[in-house]
Scaffold this motif. Structure first.
Motif, PDB file in Angstrom:
ATOM      1  N   THR A  81    -117.191  51.575 -35.541  1.00 39.44           N
ATOM      2  CA  THR A  81    -116.833  52.950 -35.872  1.00 39.44           C
ATOM      3  C   THR A  81    -116.003  53.570 -34.753  1.00 39.44           C
ATOM      4  O   THR A  81    -115.002  54.242 -34.999  1.00 39.44           O
ATOM      5  CB  THR A  81    -118.099  53.795 -36.114  1.00 39.44           C
ATOM      6  OG1 THR A  81    -118.856  53.184 -37.157  1.00 39.44           O
ATOM      7  CG2 THR A  81    -117.759  55.217 -36.497  1.00 39.44           C
ATOM      8  N   TRP A  82    -116.422  53.354 -33.520  1.00 43.00           N
ATOM      9  CA  TRP A  82    -115.694  53.875 -32.366  1.00 43.00           C
ATOM     10  C   TRP A  82    -114.279  53.305 -32.328  1.00 43.00           C
ATOM     11  O   TRP A  82    -113.321  54.037 -32.092  1.00 43.00           O
ATOM     12  CB  TRP A  82    -116.436  53.528 -31.083  1.00 43.00           C
ATOM     13  CG  TRP A  82    -115.729  53.960 -29.840  1.00 43.00           C
ATOM     14  CD1 TRP A  82    -115.742  55.203 -29.283  1.00 43.00           C
ATOM     15  CD2 TRP A  82    -114.900  53.155 -29.006  1.00 43.00           C
ATOM     16  NE1 TRP A  82    -114.984  55.225 -28.138  1.00 43.00           N
ATOM     17  CE2 TRP A  82    -114.448  53.968 -27.947  1.00 43.00           C
ATOM     18  CE3 TRP A  82    -114.492  51.824 -29.028  1.00 43.00           C
ATOM     19  CZ2 TRP A  82    -113.612  53.507 -26.948  1.00 43.00           C
ATOM     20  CZ3 TRP A  82    -113.671  51.365 -28.025  1.00 43.00           C
ATOM     21  CH2 TRP A  82    -113.228  52.200 -26.998  1.00 43.00           C
ATOM     22  N   LYS A  83    -114.144  52.005 -32.577  1.00 41.31           N
ATOM     23  CA  LYS A  83    -112.818  51.384 -32.573  1.00 41.31           C
ATOM     24  C   LYS A  83    -111.937  51.976 -33.677  1.00 41.31           C
ATOM     25  O   LYS A  83    -110.741  52.197 -33.473  1.00 41.31           O
ATOM     26  CB  LYS A  83    -112.940  49.870 -32.719  1.00 41.31           C
ATOM     27  CG  LYS A  83    -113.514  49.217 -31.472  1.00 41.31           C
ATOM     28  CD  LYS A  83    -113.708  47.737 -31.640  1.00 41.31           C
ATOM     29  CE  LYS A  83    -114.344  47.162 -30.379  1.00 41.31           C
ATOM     30  NZ  LYS A  83    -114.627  45.751 -30.492  1.00 41.31           N
ATOM     31  N   LEU A  84    -112.532  52.264 -34.835  1.00 42.47           N
ATOM     32  CA  LEU A  84    -111.786  52.894 -35.922  1.00 42.47           C
ATOM     33  C   LEU A  84    -111.346  54.306 -35.525  1.00 42.47           C
ATOM     34  O   LEU A  84    -110.185  54.690 -35.739  1.00 42.47           O
ATOM     35  CB  LEU A  84    -112.632  52.940 -37.194  1.00 42.47           C
ATOM     36  CG  LEU A  84    -111.991  53.633 -38.398  1.00 42.47           C
ATOM     37  CD1 LEU A  84    -110.743  52.880 -38.854  1.00 42.47           C
ATOM     38  CD2 LEU A  84    -112.975  53.756 -39.533  1.00 42.47           C
ATOM     39  N   LYS A 111    -108.461  54.082 -33.158  1.00 37.81           N
ATOM     40  CA  LYS A 111    -107.214  53.730 -33.850  1.00 37.81           C
ATOM     41  C   LYS A 111    -106.645  54.922 -34.604  1.00 37.81           C
ATOM     42  O   LYS A 111    -105.433  55.160 -34.593  1.00 37.81           O
ATOM     43  CB  LYS A 111    -107.455  52.569 -34.824  1.00 37.81           C
ATOM     44  CG  LYS A 111    -107.593  51.233 -34.152  1.00 37.81           C
ATOM     45  CD  LYS A 111    -107.809  50.139 -35.177  1.00 37.81           C
ATOM     46  CE  LYS A 111    -108.024  48.802 -34.508  1.00 37.81           C
ATOM     47  NZ  LYS A 111    -108.267  47.735 -35.491  1.00 37.81           N
ATOM     48  N   VAL A 112    -107.511  55.688 -35.276  1.00 32.67           N
ATOM     49  CA  VAL A 112    -107.056  56.862 -36.026  1.00 32.67           C
ATOM     50  C   VAL A 112    -106.442  57.877 -35.071  1.00 32.67           C
ATOM     51  O   VAL A 112    -105.368  58.434 -35.342  1.00 32.67           O
ATOM     52  CB  VAL A 112    -108.224  57.482 -36.827  1.00 32.67           C
ATOM     53  CG1 VAL A 112    -107.855  58.858 -37.364  1.00 32.67           C
ATOM     54  CG2 VAL A 112    -108.636  56.561 -37.953  1.00 32.67           C
ATOM     55  N   CYS A 113    -107.107  58.127 -33.943  1.00 33.84           N
ATOM     56  CA  CYS A 113    -106.569  59.085 -32.956  1.00 33.84           C
ATOM     57  C   CYS A 113    -105.232  58.603 -32.414  1.00 33.84           C
ATOM     58  O   CYS A 113    -104.286  59.384 -32.294  1.00 33.84           O
ATOM     59  CB  CYS A 113    -107.556  59.281 -31.808  1.00 33.84           C
ATOM     60  SG  CYS A 113    -108.997  60.221 -32.278  1.00 33.84           S
ATOM     61  N   LYS A 138     -99.310  59.028 -32.295  1.00 32.00           N
ATOM     62  CA  LYS A 138     -98.053  58.307 -32.469  1.00 32.00           C
ATOM     63  C   LYS A 138     -97.251  58.841 -33.657  1.00 32.00           C
ATOM     64  O   LYS A 138     -96.035  58.760 -33.675  1.00 32.00           O
ATOM     65  CB  LYS A 138     -98.316  56.810 -32.674  1.00 32.00           C
ATOM     66  CG  LYS A 138     -98.858  56.087 -31.466  1.00 32.00           C
ATOM     67  CD  LYS A 138     -97.805  55.817 -30.462  1.00 32.00           C
ATOM     68  CE  LYS A 138     -97.042  54.585 -30.855  1.00 32.00           C
ATOM     69  NZ  LYS A 138     -96.088  54.179 -29.862  1.00 32.00           N
ATOM     70  N   MET A 139     -97.956  59.394 -34.660  1.00 36.18           N
ATOM     71  CA  MET A 139     -97.294  59.884 -35.857  1.00 36.18           C
ATOM     72  C   MET A 139     -96.272  60.972 -35.526  1.00 36.18           C
ATOM     73  O   MET A 139     -95.250  61.101 -36.181  1.00 36.18           O
ATOM     74  CB  MET A 139     -98.342  60.443 -36.829  1.00 36.18           C
ATOM     75  CG  MET A 139     -97.788  60.904 -38.149  1.00 36.18           C
ATOM     76  SD  MET A 139     -99.096  61.368 -39.276  1.00 36.18           S
ATOM     77  CE  MET A 139     -99.358  63.063 -38.806  1.00 36.18           C
ATOM     78  N   ILE A 150    -115.637  60.178 -30.417  1.00 34.35           N
ATOM     79  CA  ILE A 150    -114.910  59.136 -29.688  1.00 34.35           C
ATOM     80  C   ILE A 150    -115.205  59.153 -28.190  1.00 34.35           C
ATOM     81  O   ILE A 150    -115.148  58.131 -27.524  1.00 34.35           O
ATOM     82  CB  ILE A 150    -113.393  59.238 -29.964  1.00 34.35           C
ATOM     83  CG1 ILE A 150    -112.691  57.974 -29.532  1.00 34.35           C
ATOM     84  CG2 ILE A 150    -112.805  60.473 -29.306  1.00 34.35           C
ATOM     85  CD1 ILE A 150    -111.283  57.851 -30.038  1.00 34.35           C
ATOM     86  N   ALA A 151    -115.553  60.303 -27.662  1.00 40.14           N
ATOM     87  CA  ALA A 151    -115.764  60.409 -26.214  1.00 40.14           C
ATOM     88  C   ALA A 151    -117.127  59.931 -25.754  1.00 40.14           C
ATOM     89  O   ALA A 151    -117.264  59.462 -24.628  1.00 40.14           O
ATOM     90  CB  ALA A 151    -115.567  61.856 -25.772  1.00 40.14           C
TER      91      ALA A 151
END
Length: 176
Positions: free
Chosen positions: A41-44, A47-49, A54-55, A33-34
């Motif tokens: 893929t980067w956007k996904l 979002k996962v991070c 947030k979880m 991601i960095a």
């Protein structure tokens, strides 16, 4: 500014990859991601991070709770020390544990395998990917890896540690 950030945001958000052989090895061909470009893929990944953070709660309140708990433990550790001492190790361990608590939802003892691997990665990685120093020759002439380049060996070792951390984190996440 509107043109740069909105209309051509992906172009301006791209990360440089030329002449960064060590980072290419360390990031798995810029697939993190960095250092990856803003692709689907980067956007996904982003979002996962974001969902993972947030979880564990909504923003700063959770970070504050974790940090306060770590600070209390850190103060107790300082009080247990006799005479003068270097607080670096204790502060560093607390900061690493705050990050791990945010990512995995729990704290880890400093003698746990995962904690030790994270510390090893964090201590070695910045040295071997420093934009100056001995490793830069590997960026300019990647073929030097075939002649026993010391930096190449270190990069490959830390890439293995990165993979081990990832496997341990996946195991921890699966356990809950």
């Amino acid at each position: 500014i509107h043109e740069a950030l909105v209309e051509k945001g992906n172009i301006f958000a791209a990360r440089p990859t030329k002449g960064q052989y060590r980072m290419q090895l360390l990031t798995g061909n810029f697939c993190d991601i960095a250092s990856s470009a803003p692709t689907l893929t980067w956007k996904l990944l982003r979002k996962v991070c974001y969902k993972k953070i947030k979880m564990y709660d909504t923003g700063m309140k959770r970070i504050e709770e974790i940090s306060n708990d770590m600070i209390k433990d850190l103060i107790q550790e300082f009080r247990r020390q006799e005479g003068s001492f270097n607080p670096k190790y204790f502060v560093y361990s607390s900061v690493v544990n705050v990050i791990m608590a945010l990512l995995l939802g729990k704290r880890y003892p400093v003698d746990s395998e995962l904690f030790k691997k994270v510390v090893e990665f964090d201590e070695v990685a910045p040295q071997i990917v420093s934009p100056s120093g001995r490793g830069i020759v590997l960026d300019m002439w990647p073929w030097l890896r075939f002649f026993g380049n010391k930096t190449y060996k270190q990069v490959m070792k830390i890439a293995r540690v990165r993979d081990e951390i990832w496997e341990l984190m996946k195991e921890e996440a699966a356990r809950g």
